[in-house]
Design a protein around this motif. Structure first.
Motif, PDB file in Angstrom:
ATOM      1  N   PRO A 154      38.937  13.045 -29.770  1.00 54.86           N
ATOM      2  CA  PRO A 154      40.293  13.453 -29.289  1.00 54.86           C
ATOM      3  C   PRO A 154      40.964  14.886 -29.781  1.00 54.86           C
ATOM      4  N   LEU A 155      41.829  15.427 -29.103  1.00 54.79           N
ATOM      5  CA  LEU A 155      42.103  16.763 -29.206  1.00 54.79           C
ATOM      6  C   LEU A 155      43.183  16.750 -30.342  1.00 54.79           C
ATOM      7  N   GLY A 156      43.904  15.413 -30.547  1.00 53.99           N
ATOM      8  CA  GLY A 156      44.840  15.394 -31.729  1.00 53.99           C
ATOM      9  C   GLY A 156      46.486  15.726 -31.180  1.00 53.99           C
ATOM     10  N   GLN A 212      43.634  12.454 -23.444  1.00 50.39           N
ATOM     11  CA  GLN A 212      43.567  12.724 -24.551  1.00 50.39           C
ATOM     12  C   GLN A 212      42.334  13.457 -25.334  1.00 50.39           C
ATOM     13  N   TYR A 213      41.351  13.738 -24.733  1.00 47.59           N
ATOM     14  CA  TYR A 213      40.115  14.492 -25.039  1.00 47.59           C
ATOM     15  C   TYR A 213      40.087  15.914 -24.577  1.00 47.59           C
ATOM     16  N   THR A 214      40.363  16.041 -23.076  1.00 47.12           N
ATOM     17  CA  THR A 214      40.538  17.549 -22.776  1.00 47.12           C
ATOM     18  C   THR A 214      41.797  18.128 -22.650  1.00 47.12           C
ATOM     19  N   GLY A 215      42.846  17.555 -22.796  1.00 46.18           N
ATOM     20  CA  GLY A 215      44.246  17.970 -22.532  1.00 46.18           C
ATOM     21  C   GLY A 215      44.654  18.330 -21.283  1.00 46.18           C
ATOM     22  N   LYS A 216      43.843  17.684 -20.442  1.00 50.74           N
ATOM     23  CA  LYS A 216      44.044  18.106 -18.988  1.00 50.74           C
ATOM     24  C   LYS A 216      45.216  17.330 -18.407  1.00 50.74           C
TER      25      LYS A 216
END
Length: 457
Positions: free
Chosen positions: A287-289, A337-341
């Motif tokens: 996750p990007l956080g 939540q992983y790429t922020g897209k």
């Protein structure tokens, strides 16, 4: 001859005086019933509504100890640090982070403890000091809002909102008919007599009703979206079949069963909109956080004071939403939540025509569209509604026979009820709960007439 309740002249005698007088009495009787049913609720709604118009100002005054902070030269703490401070004071799972709307506002973190309801933790964004821990949505403004909507009293009492709204519209329409000039020399735009006389209260009620009536209808209609029957059905219809998002806004991604209203305050038009899901992560993806998600929301230009609903699992999303006074700044963005897209990025301009009109009405109802002027006008309207209610009560008390309810007499020509009930029935169809209450009032009225007739013989 004078009207027993208004002190105004009855319709002039003519070849049509019978039907006209009968219609007048029929309208008058049901105007009385409408007032009898809803005036106490109108007073409550007006007082709580007037207070809620200044919710931000009042909250900042009442809760200054934990909502207001002193800005310092140091940079604000990262959102993750603010959440860590909140969880140290209130253990549990952080579900929502609210960005400070101004440099002098505290940050708010919503925490779900292991047991019990959600808690709101207010944190100084510069020092990380926890300023307050209290139940979620327990501030003064939220309390007034729940009182205004009857939400404190459960789902069934909330249906009163629809009944009051529908009867308010009927009361204004019948009131206009009763006010309409019929040769009287006063009481149309002027108030005659002194407070000790019934005609003073009649004129105050009639003239005040014409001034406030249009605003009352507007508030009744724009308040309907919060009703539990009419509002819910129209909401579903307005949202259509695309989970609440217009065609072209929702990309081809899986949608969860969670709705936007379940996680954060949202616009009425989007309450039923479902939240998208992140695709299952590939091996090695992390996750990007929250800090990176907030940075992305800032880059996308969300208005300050936005709320971020945190992912609840591996397929959850970061949902940023903000609904400021300026309708053009309303926006909701869901991030993978992983790429922020951005999976969905939607603003007021993306709503359908019905959604935009409803949101404009709701925004104005809440005193937001036209700034301070909007608040001042609606406060005066609320005061006018209270004055109307009080004048109606005084007028009724002064004219009612001793020991009697003082219901206006039945019209001599019962046929006039047919046309009146057709009009009232149309309103009842548009607003189902109002229609049901109208039928109940009609049954009670007929039963009362039969009871009196039986005891008069």
């Amino acid at each position: 001859m004078t009207d027993a309740i208004h002190g105004a002249k009855a319709p002039a005698a003519s070849a049509r005086s019978g039907p006209v007088s009968s219609l007048y009495r029929a309208v008058w009787r049901w105007h009385f019933y409408a007032g009898l049913l809803i005036l106490p609720f109108l007073i409550t709604l007006s007082i709580t509504g007037a207070i809620y118009l200044f919710r931000e100002e009042v909250d900042q005054l009442v809760h200054a100890d934990f909502m207001t902070v002193t800005p310092v030269t140091e940079q604000r703490l990262a959102p993750s640090e603010i959440i860590a401070a909140a969880l140290a004071a209130e253990p549990g799972r952080a579900v929502k982070y609210t960005d400070p709307a101004t440099d002098t506002r505290s940050a708010e973190v919503t925490v779900q403890p292991e047991t019990g309801g959600r808690m709101a933790v207010y944190v100084n964004p510069y020092s990380g000091k926890v300023l307050e821990v209290r139940g979620d949505r327990s501030t003064f403004a939220w309390t007034v809002r729940y009182l205004h909507s009857f939400r404190y009293f459960g789902a069934t009492p909330r249906k009163v909102i629809e009944i009051v709204g529908g009867w308010s519209i009927l009361m204004v329409l019948t009131g206009i008919y009763l006010w309409w000039p019929r040769g009287q020399g006063g009481g149309v735009i002027t108030v005659r007599g002194k407070p000790g006389r019934r005609v003073f209260w009649r004129d105050l009620h009639a003239v005040g009703g014409i001034v406030v009536g249009g605003f009352l209808v507007f508030l009744a209609i724009t308040g309907m979206p919060w009703s539990s029957v009419w509002g819910a059905k129209v909401n579903q219809w307005a949202n259509g079949n695309n989970f609440g998002y217009p065609s072209g806004v929702r990309v081809d991604v899986p949608m969860s069963g969670t709705r936007l209203d379940d996680v954060a305050k949202t616009a009425w038009s989007l309450e039923q909109a479902r939240i998208p899901e992140t695709a299952p992560p590939a091996a090695g993806m992390t996750p990007l956080g929250l800090d990176a998600a907030v940075a992305e929301f800032d880059r996308l230009g969300l208005h300050r004071g936005y709320t971020v609903a945190l992912p609840s699992g591996p397929t959850g999303v970061y949902s940023g939403s903000v609904y400021p006074d300026d309708l053009s700044q309303q926006r909701v963005v869901h991030l993978d939540q992983y790429t922020g897209k951005p999976l969905i990025d939607m603003g007021y301009a993306d709503y359908g025509p019905l959604g935009r009109w409803l949101e404009f009405g709701i925004n104005t109802h809440m005193g937001q569209t036209f700034g301070v002027l909007n608040q001042i006008v609606l406060v005066l309207v609320c005061a006018g509604i209270v004055a109307l209610s009080v004048s109606a009560a005084v007028m009724w008390w002064k004219r009612r026979p001793s020991g009697s309810l003082g219901v206006p007499p039945l019209p001599s020509d019962k046929k006039v009820f047919v046309g009146l009930f057709v009009l009232l029935g149309i309103g009842g169809i548009l607003f189902p709960l109002t229609g049901m209450s109208l039928v109940a009032m009609l049954v009670l009225d007929l039963a009362w007439q039969r009871f009196r007739a039986a005891h008069a013989t």
